[in-house]
Design an enzyme around this catalytic site. Structure first.
Site, PDB file in Angstrom:
ATOM      1  N   LYS A  78     -29.323  92.645  88.638  1.00 59.04           N
ATOM      2  CA  LYS A  78     -28.582  91.416  88.081  1.00 59.04           C
ATOM      3  C   LYS A  78     -29.620  90.447  87.432  1.00 59.04           C
ATOM      4  O   LYS A  78     -30.778  90.254  88.348  1.00 59.04           O
ATOM      5  CB  LYS A  78     -27.583  90.850  88.918  1.00 59.04           C
ATOM      6  CG  LYS A  78     -26.468  90.094  88.227  1.00 59.04           C
ATOM      7  CD  LYS A  78     -25.353  91.162  87.938  1.00 59.04           C
ATOM      8  CE  LYS A  78     -24.470  90.667  87.067  1.00 59.04           C
ATOM      9  NZ  LYS A  78     -23.136  91.248  86.895  1.00 59.04           N
ATOM     10  N   GLY A 176      -8.785  83.945  83.635  1.00 58.74           N
ATOM     11  CA  GLY A 176     -10.176  84.240  82.591  1.00 58.74           C
ATOM     12  C   GLY A 176      -9.270  85.053  81.558  1.00 58.74           C
ATOM     13  O   GLY A 176      -8.675  86.073  81.847  1.00 58.74           O
ATOM     14  N   GLY A 178     -11.410  86.451  78.835  1.00 55.87           N
ATOM     15  CA  GLY A 178     -12.433  86.708  78.047  1.00 55.87           C
ATOM     16  C   GLY A 178     -12.536  88.171  77.925  1.00 55.87           C
ATOM     17  O   GLY A 178     -11.389  88.837  77.724  1.00 55.87           O
ATOM     18  N   VAL A 180     -12.959  90.857  79.785  1.00 61.67           N
ATOM     19  CA  VAL A 180     -12.225  91.561  80.785  1.00 61.67           C
ATOM     20  C   VAL A 180     -10.836  91.307  80.904  1.00 61.67           C
ATOM     21  O   VAL A 180     -10.025  91.974  80.812  1.00 61.67           O
ATOM     22  CB  VAL A 180     -12.864  91.566  82.458  1.00 61.67           C
ATOM     23  CG1 VAL A 180     -11.886  91.992  83.493  1.00 61.67           C
ATOM     24  CG2 VAL A 180     -14.170  91.692  82.408  1.00 61.67           C
ATOM     25  N   GLY A 181     -10.408  90.053  81.020  1.00 64.37           N
ATOM     26  CA  GLY A 181      -9.175  89.639  81.025  1.00 64.37           C
ATOM     27  C   GLY A 181      -8.154  89.978  79.889  1.00 64.37           C
ATOM     28  O   GLY A 181      -7.047  90.381  80.012  1.00 64.37           O
TER      29      GLY A 181
HETATM   30  P1  NAD Z   1     -16.303  86.187  79.502  1.00 68.05           P
HETATM   31  O1  NAD Z   1     -17.215  85.155  79.505  1.00 68.05           O
HETATM   32  O2  NAD Z   1     -16.143  87.111  78.463  1.00 68.05           O
HETATM   33  O3  NAD Z   1     -14.835  85.628  79.766  1.00 68.05           O
HETATM   34  C1  NAD Z   1     -14.699  84.769  80.989  1.00 68.05           C
HETATM   35  C2  NAD Z   1     -13.260  83.824  80.981  1.00 68.05           C
HETATM   36  O4  NAD Z   1     -12.999  83.316  82.103  1.00 68.05           O
HETATM   37  C3  NAD Z   1     -13.146  82.999  79.802  1.00 68.05           C
HETATM   38  O5  NAD Z   1     -11.980  83.043  79.275  1.00 68.05           O
HETATM   39  C4  NAD Z   1     -13.205  81.634  80.509  1.00 68.05           C
HETATM   40  O6  NAD Z   1     -12.626  80.419  79.693  1.00 68.05           O
HETATM   41  C5  NAD Z   1     -12.595  81.894  81.823  1.00 68.05           C
HETATM   42  N1  NAD Z   1     -13.004  81.203  83.004  1.00 68.05           N
HETATM   43  C6  NAD Z   1     -14.166  80.930  83.273  1.00 68.05           C
HETATM   44  N2  NAD Z   1     -14.073  79.865  84.317  1.00 68.05           N
HETATM   45  C7  NAD Z   1     -12.621  80.037  84.511  1.00 68.05           C
HETATM   46  C8  NAD Z   1     -11.886  79.229  85.608  1.00 68.05           C
HETATM   47  N3  NAD Z   1     -12.544  78.303  86.670  1.00 68.05           N
HETATM   48  N4  NAD Z   1     -10.506  79.413  85.713  1.00 68.05           N
HETATM   49  C9  NAD Z   1      -9.899  80.219  84.728  1.00 68.05           C
HETATM   50  N5  NAD Z   1     -10.646  80.701  83.731  1.00 68.05           N
HETATM   51  C10 NAD Z   1     -11.963  80.617  83.627  1.00 68.05           C
HETATM   52  O7  NAD Z   1     -16.762  87.083  80.856  1.00 68.05           O
HETATM   53  P2  NAD Z   1     -16.242  88.765  81.223  1.00 68.05           P
HETATM   54  O8  NAD Z   1     -16.964  89.637  80.669  1.00 68.05           O
HETATM   55  O9  NAD Z   1     -14.491  88.812  80.993  1.00 68.05           O
HETATM   56  O10 NAD Z   1     -16.452  88.493  82.750  1.00 68.05           O
HETATM   57  C11 NAD Z   1     -15.470  88.036  83.589  1.00 68.05           C
HETATM   58  C12 NAD Z   1     -15.774  88.506  85.107  1.00 68.05           C
HETATM   59  O11 NAD Z   1     -15.805  89.732  85.140  1.00 68.05           O
HETATM   60  C13 NAD Z   1     -17.168  87.904  85.538  1.00 68.05           C
HETATM   61  O12 NAD Z   1     -17.185  87.738  86.822  1.00 68.05           O
HETATM   62  C14 NAD Z   1     -18.035  89.352  85.141  1.00 68.05           C
HETATM   63  O13 NAD Z   1     -19.065  89.561  86.185  1.00 68.05           O
HETATM   64  C15 NAD Z   1     -16.801  90.434  85.657  1.00 68.05           C
HETATM   65  N6  NAD Z   1     -17.346  91.628  85.093  1.00 68.05           N
HETATM   66  C16 NAD Z   1     -17.208  91.905  83.784  1.00 68.05           C
HETATM   67  C17 NAD Z   1     -17.428  93.149  83.297  1.00 68.05           C
HETATM   68  C18 NAD Z   1     -17.410  93.541  81.706  1.00 68.05           C
HETATM   69  O14 NAD Z   1     -17.429  94.421  81.648  1.00 68.05           O
HETATM   70  N7  NAD Z   1     -17.842  92.489  81.165  1.00 68.05           N
HETATM   71  C19 NAD Z   1     -17.694  94.353  84.134  1.00 68.05           C
HETATM   72  C20 NAD Z   1     -17.432  93.911  85.494  1.00 68.05           C
HETATM   73  C21 NAD Z   1     -17.054  92.794  85.885  1.00 68.05           C
END
Ligand code: NAD
Length: 367
Positions: A78, A176, A178, A180-181
């Protein structure tokens, strides 16, 4: 010999911990290669002014376990770049970071919070090594394809039956919105689940009748927050955890479920979309309350499975097939082991994942 090494090795790593400081540009970065016994490590580049070495170490370990149990020929790593993800100098910072890790060939960068396929293209352009690349340069852009969200919905298919929930018609709350959400919401809705609450840093939008996901994505993309969606009640960010849902998907930052709020959770099933979203103590509390929590390195493995398939030259279709098969099989495997041995699902999963790494370490010079 294998047993000898297994009994003498108490931990998996970290193998390399690298801190980088660029005084002229004024930023610092870090890389943790946790373990490479299964192959060169793959893991995302987290971009946040608040990223810490401790966080990156924990995330790198999660990647070791995730890549192992997913059966990938990769170890865990990482990186963190401590800058504002919205910085106008982001490309320059990424290119500086890329050149600094050029010779660290046992780390293959991928996208994570604050980075995306464009950032991976910048790294690839500098050093020829990155995954989660844009399609135009031969990549499988895992966020665009929604690989992790897809995997979470596949995981739900298996886990729901153990949690006594019918997936179609189930109520889902997502923290969240983003990469993933959004995609988890979309794929869960495709399976008939009803998303009743979603939060971001600005607050929570909640509607027990169900939220229109394509419209919520439009609102989030055009206004920057889910709280501008109508109709529904706007609440504070923390309210998400106490929503009356069957399934809770944390998909934001680490350590958001703690002993302070684990008691508020009403869901019967938690699918850990984010990495390390719950503290160890909180997970123990949830387990005691009979809430089934599928650990991050099982539930959110879709992204890295697609990344590894891209690295190996596979197609998008093959990647989706692999995600579905491996996540469904592993979800069942760890729940069954957890029930049989009366241990939490995370512990069951860790046993299986670590065992594969320890076995591989027996063939490695680096033990
Ligand atoms: P991203 O930056 O696209 O989205 C993150 C979202 O979380 C945003 O909408 C932000 O506003 C929101 N957020 C941040 N802090 C918050 C809080 N305290 N309360 C509510 N919402 C909050 O990130 P992502 O790529 O969607 O990743 C999200 C998580 O999933 C991370 O922990 C990442 O490590 C994990 N993850 C991502 C992937 C991937 O394919 N992108 C794969 C495995 C794990």
């Amino acid at each position: 010999m294998n047993e000898n090494i297994k009994s003498n090795v108490s931990d998996l790593g970290p193998y390399k911990v690298i801190q980088l400081y660029f005084p002229v540009s004024g930023f610092h970065a870090m890389v943790v290669v946790d373990n490479t016994a299964l192959g060169p490590s793959i893991g995302g580049v987290r971009v946040s002014p608040a990223v810490t070495l401790d966080e990156v170490k924990r995330l790198a370990r999660t990647m070791t376990l995730k890549n192992s149990i997913a059966g990938l020929p990769h170890g865990g790593g990482k990186a963190g770049i401590a800058i504002d993800p919205a910085s106008p100098d982001k490309e320059r910072f990424f290119r500086i970071f890329a050149r600094a890790i050029q010779t660290l060939t046992d780390y293959i960068p991928g996208p994570d919070m604050g980075s995306n396929e464009t950032c991976m293209a910048w790294i690839h352009d500098e050093i020829g090594r990155a995954v989660g690349l844009p399609e135009e340069i031969g990549g499988l852009p895992l966020d665009k394809h929604g690989a992790t969200g897809f995997g979470l919905a596949e995981c739900a298919e298996v886990a729901c039956s153990y949690a006594g929930i019918a997936l179609s018609g189930s109520k889902v709350a997502i923290q969240g919105f983003g990469s993933v959400g959004k995609m988890a919401a979309r794929f869960m809705a495709d399976k008939g689940a009803v998303v009743i609450a979603v939060s971001d840093t600005k607050g929570t939008i909640s509607d027990p009748r169900g939220i229109d996901i394509p419209r919520l994505i439009e609102v989030k993309d055009s206004t920057g927050s889910v709280t501008n969606y109508k109709p529904g009640a706007v609440k504070d960010t923390g309210a998400l955890f106490s929503e009356r849902s069957d399934i809770l998907i944390p998909a934001a930052t680490p350590d958001v479920i703690t002993t302070d709020n684990a008691d508020m959770v009403k869901a019967k099933l938690i699918l850990q979309g984010a990495n390390i979203p719950a503290t160890v103590e909180a997970e123990a509390l949830l387990h005691k309350r009979g809430i089934l929590s599928i650990p991050d390195f099982i539930a959110n493995a879709g992204g890295v499975i697609m990344a590894a398939m891209e690295y190996a030259g596979n197609t998008e279709g093959e990647a989706f097939q692999a995600i579905s098969k491996r996540i469904k099989e592993n979800t069942q495997l760890i729940i069954e082991k957890s029930l049989r041995e009366h241990i939490p699902p995370r512990q069951a999963a860790e046993h299986i994942a670590k065992d594969r790494v320890f076995s591989a370490m027996c063939y490695s010079r680096i033990v």
